[in-house]
Each structure stands twice: as C-alpha cells, then as structure tokens.
Design a protein around this motif. Structure first.
Motif, PDB file in Angstrom:
ATOM      1  N   ALA A  17      29.371 117.012  -4.977  1.00 43.33           N
ATOM      2  CA  ALA A  17      28.013 116.471  -5.078  1.00 43.33           C
ATOM      3  C   ALA A  17      27.612 115.793  -3.773  1.00 43.33           C
ATOM      4  O   ALA A  17      26.488 115.991  -3.277  1.00 43.33           O
ATOM      5  CB  ALA A  17      27.911 115.500  -6.241  1.00 43.33           C
ATOM      6  N   LEU A  18      28.490 115.009  -3.210  1.00 44.61           N
ATOM      7  CA  LEU A  18      28.194 114.354  -1.924  1.00 44.61           C
ATOM      8  C   LEU A  18      27.988 115.384  -0.822  1.00 44.61           C
ATOM      9  O   LEU A  18      27.099 115.236   0.020  1.00 44.61           O
ATOM     10  CB  LEU A  18      29.307 113.383  -1.553  1.00 44.61           C
ATOM     11  CG  LEU A  18      29.383 112.116  -2.396  1.00 44.61           C
ATOM     12  CD1 LEU A  18      30.619 111.304  -2.036  1.00 44.61           C
ATOM     13  CD2 LEU A  18      28.129 111.285  -2.222  1.00 44.61           C
ATOM     14  N   TYR A  19      28.790 116.434  -0.814  1.00 39.20           N
ATOM     15  CA  TYR A  19      28.651 117.489   0.189  1.00 39.20           C
ATOM     16  C   TYR A  19      27.274 118.149   0.085  1.00 39.20           C
ATOM     17  O   TYR A  19      26.596 118.347   1.096  1.00 39.20           O
ATOM     18  CB  TYR A  19      29.755 118.537   0.002  1.00 39.20           C
ATOM     19  CG  TYR A  19      29.567 119.760   0.860  1.00 39.20           C
ATOM     20  CD1 TYR A  19      29.872 119.734   2.210  1.00 39.20           C
ATOM     21  CD2 TYR A  19      29.062 120.944   0.320  1.00 39.20           C
ATOM     22  CE1 TYR A  19      29.695 120.852   3.007  1.00 39.20           C
ATOM     23  CE2 TYR A  19      28.876 122.064   1.106  1.00 39.20           C
ATOM     24  CZ  TYR A  19      29.190 122.015   2.450  1.00 39.20           C
ATOM     25  OH  TYR A  19      28.997 123.119   3.228  1.00 39.20           O
ATOM     26  N   VAL A  20      26.840 118.475  -1.128  1.00 38.71           N
ATOM     27  CA  VAL A  20      25.537 119.114  -1.314  1.00 38.71           C
ATOM     28  C   VAL A  20      24.415 118.177  -0.883  1.00 38.71           C
ATOM     29  O   VAL A  20      23.467 118.584  -0.206  1.00 38.71           O
ATOM     30  CB  VAL A  20      25.345 119.564  -2.781  1.00 38.71           C
ATOM     31  CG1 VAL A  20      23.919 120.008  -3.042  1.00 38.71           C
ATOM     32  CG2 VAL A  20      26.317 120.683  -3.121  1.00 38.71           C
ATOM     33  N   ILE A  21      24.529 116.896  -1.249  1.00 31.34           N
ATOM     34  CA  ILE A  21      23.489 115.928  -0.891  1.00 31.34           C
ATOM     35  C   ILE A  21      23.398 115.766   0.620  1.00 31.34           C
ATOM     36  O   ILE A  21      22.301 115.718   1.185  1.00 31.34           O
ATOM     37  CB  ILE A  21      23.756 114.574  -1.576  1.00 31.34           C
ATOM     38  CG1 ILE A  21      23.543 114.706  -3.080  1.00 31.34           C
ATOM     39  CG2 ILE A  21      22.878 113.476  -0.998  1.00 31.34           C
ATOM     40  CD1 ILE A  21      24.031 113.515  -3.878  1.00 31.34           C
ATOM     41  N   ILE A  22      24.522 115.699   1.296  1.00 29.26           N
ATOM     42  CA  ILE A  22      24.532 115.483   2.745  1.00 29.26           C
ATOM     43  C   ILE A  22      24.056 116.720   3.488  1.00 29.26           C
ATOM     44  O   ILE A  22      23.287 116.620   4.443  1.00 29.26           O
ATOM     45  CB  ILE A  22      25.939 115.059   3.208  1.00 29.26           C
ATOM     46  CG1 ILE A  22      26.246 113.661   2.675  1.00 29.26           C
ATOM     47  CG2 ILE A  22      26.053 115.087   4.725  1.00 29.26           C
ATOM     48  CD1 ILE A  22      27.688 113.239   2.835  1.00 29.26           C
ATOM     49  N   ASP A  24      22.256 119.435   2.311  1.00 20.58           N
ATOM     50  CA  ASP A  24      20.929 119.953   1.976  1.00 20.58           C
ATOM     51  C   ASP A  24      20.254 119.057   0.936  1.00 20.58           C
ATOM     52  O   ASP A  24      20.252 119.360  -0.257  1.00 20.58           O
ATOM     53  CB  ASP A  24      21.046 121.385   1.447  1.00 20.58           C
ATOM     54  CG  ASP A  24      19.721 122.115   1.419  1.00 20.58           C
ATOM     55  OD1 ASP A  24      18.689 121.498   1.750  1.00 20.58           O
ATOM     56  OD2 ASP A  24      19.721 123.311   1.064  1.00 20.58           O
ATOM     57  N   PRO A  25      19.666 117.950   1.401  1.00 25.67           N
ATOM     58  CA  PRO A  25      19.072 117.002   0.456  1.00 25.67           C
ATOM     59  C   PRO A  25      17.941 117.599  -0.391  1.00 25.67           C
ATOM     60  O   PRO A  25      17.789 117.249  -1.560  1.00 25.67           O
ATOM     61  CB  PRO A  25      18.528 115.885   1.339  1.00 25.67           C
ATOM     62  CG  PRO A  25      19.206 116.040   2.645  1.00 25.67           C
ATOM     63  CD  PRO A  25      19.591 117.475   2.759  1.00 25.67           C
ATOM     64  N   LYS A  27      17.636 120.682  -1.496  1.00 29.46           N
ATOM     65  CA  LYS A  27      18.222 121.489  -2.568  1.00 29.46           C
ATOM     66  C   LYS A  27      18.863 120.587  -3.626  1.00 29.46           C
ATOM     67  O   LYS A  27      18.779 120.866  -4.822  1.00 29.46           O
ATOM     68  CB  LYS A  27      19.260 122.446  -1.992  1.00 29.46           C
ATOM     69  CG  LYS A  27      19.638 123.562  -2.906  1.00 29.46           C
ATOM     70  CD  LYS A  27      20.452 124.602  -2.180  1.00 29.46           C
ATOM     71  CE  LYS A  27      20.419 125.893  -2.927  1.00 29.46           C
ATOM     72  NZ  LYS A  27      21.097 126.962  -2.223  1.00 29.46           N
ATOM     73  N   ALA A  28      19.482 119.498  -3.188  1.00 27.17           N
ATOM     74  CA  ALA A  28      20.076 118.556  -4.129  1.00 27.17           C
ATOM     75  C   ALA A  28      18.997 117.952  -5.027  1.00 27.17           C
ATOM     76  O   ALA A  28      19.201 117.780  -6.226  1.00 27.17           O
ATOM     77  CB  ALA A  28      20.826 117.456  -3.378  1.00 27.17           C
ATOM     78  N   ALA A  29      17.840 117.639  -4.438  1.00 29.91           N
ATOM     79  CA  ALA A  29      16.728 117.100  -5.228  1.00 29.91           C
ATOM     80  C   ALA A  29      16.245 118.130  -6.249  1.00 29.91           C
ATOM     81  O   ALA A  29      15.904 117.767  -7.385  1.00 29.91           O
ATOM     82  CB  ALA A  29      15.588 116.687  -4.316  1.00 29.91           C
ATOM     83  N   ASP A  30      16.240 119.397  -5.857  1.00 33.43           N
ATOM     84  CA  ASP A  30      15.863 120.457  -6.800  1.00 33.43           C
ATOM     85  C   ASP A  30      16.841 120.523  -7.967  1.00 33.43           C
ATOM     86  O   ASP A  30      16.441 120.696  -9.120  1.00 33.43           O
ATOM     87  CB  ASP A  30      15.804 121.809  -6.097  1.00 33.43           C
ATOM     88  CG  ASP A  30      14.623 121.944  -5.157  1.00 33.43           C
ATOM     89  OD1 ASP A  30      13.647 121.169  -5.311  1.00 33.43           O
ATOM     90  OD2 ASP A  30      14.670 122.823  -4.277  1.00 33.43           O
ATOM     91  N   TYR A  31      18.132 120.392  -7.664  1.00 34.06           N
ATOM     92  CA  TYR A  31      19.140 120.415  -8.729  1.00 34.06           C
ATOM     93  C   TYR A  31      18.949 119.254  -9.693  1.00 34.06           C
ATOM     94  O   TYR A  31      19.058 119.410 -10.912  1.00 34.06           O
ATOM     95  CB  TYR A  31      20.558 120.365  -8.149  1.00 34.06           C
ATOM     96  CG  TYR A  31      20.986 121.614  -7.416  1.00 34.06           C
ATOM     97  CD1 TYR A  31      20.540 122.865  -7.810  1.00 34.06           C
ATOM     98  CD2 TYR A  31      21.853 121.539  -6.336  1.00 34.06           C
ATOM     99  CE1 TYR A  31      20.941 124.011  -7.147  1.00 34.06           C
ATOM    100  CE2 TYR A  31      22.265 122.679  -5.657  1.00 34.06           C
ATOM    101  CZ  TYR A  31      21.809 123.910  -6.071  1.00 34.06           C
ATOM    102  OH  TYR A  31      22.214 125.028  -5.410  1.00 34.06           O
ATOM    103  N   VAL A  32      18.654 118.075  -9.153  1.00 32.84           N
ATOM    104  CA  VAL A  32      18.430 116.905 -10.002  1.00 32.84           C
ATOM    105  C   VAL A  32      17.204 117.131 -10.883  1.00 32.84           C
ATOM    106  O   VAL A  32      17.217 116.819 -12.084  1.00 32.84           O
ATOM    107  CB  VAL A  32      18.282 115.627  -9.152  1.00 32.84           C
ATOM    108  CG1 VAL A  32      17.819 114.458 -10.005  1.00 32.84           C
ATOM    109  CG2 VAL A  32      19.601 115.298  -8.464  1.00 32.84           C
ATOM    110  N   GLN A  33      16.144 117.686 -10.298  1.00 38.80           N
ATOM    111  CA  GLN A  33      14.928 117.946 -11.070  1.00 38.80           C
ATOM    112  C   GLN A  33      15.202 118.952 -12.182  1.00 38.80           C
ATOM    113  O   GLN A  33      14.750 118.763 -13.320  1.00 38.80           O
ATOM    114  CB  GLN A  33      13.814 118.468 -10.163  1.00 38.80           C
ATOM    115  CG  GLN A  33      12.512 118.688 -10.899  1.00 38.80           C
ATOM    116  CD  GLN A  33      11.392 119.154  -9.984  1.00 38.80           C
ATOM    117  OE1 GLN A  33      11.593 119.379  -8.802  1.00 38.80           O
ATOM    118  NE2 GLN A  33      10.212 119.301 -10.535  1.00 38.80           N
TER     119      GLN A  33
END
Length: 59
Positions: A17-22, A24-25, A27-33
């Motif tokens: 999760a930290l790797y994805v956030i760092i 490609d933020p 894309k990480a926001a899309d996953y959270v949404q």
C-alpha cells in the motif's frame, strides 16, 4: 506458526500500500474511491434489504 504468517501478510500488505501511494498517488486515490463506493453500495443494499424485511417481506 499461523500468527507469524498473519503478521507477515499484514506487513506485506502495508508495504505494498505504501509503495502504491508513493509511486502513483493519483492511482492510489482511485483505489480508495473505488473501495468507498463498494462499501457504500453494500451498505445501501443492506439498508434496502432491512427495509424490505421491515415492510413484511412483501413484493
């Protein structure tokens, strides 16, 4: 043994999760949404079901 496996799995998930956030933020926001939309849809479905049951399970 199972406790160690669980700890390793949680650790790996956090690192991923930290790797994805760092990396490609956006894309990480899309996953959270997507996750919150899924939770919202599930809650809506449960609410609809409970309303149906409270109304006497009528068609």
């Amino acid at each position: 043994m199972a406790v160690n496996s669980k700890k390793i799995a949680v650790y790996a998930l956090v690192v991923f999760a930290l790797y994805v956030i760092i990396t490609d933020p956006a894309k990480a926001a899309d996953y959270v949404q997507i996750g919150f939309e899924g939770i919202s849809s599930a809650a809506q479905a449960i609410g609809d079901f409970m309303t149906w049951v409270a109304d006497g399970a009528k068609n």
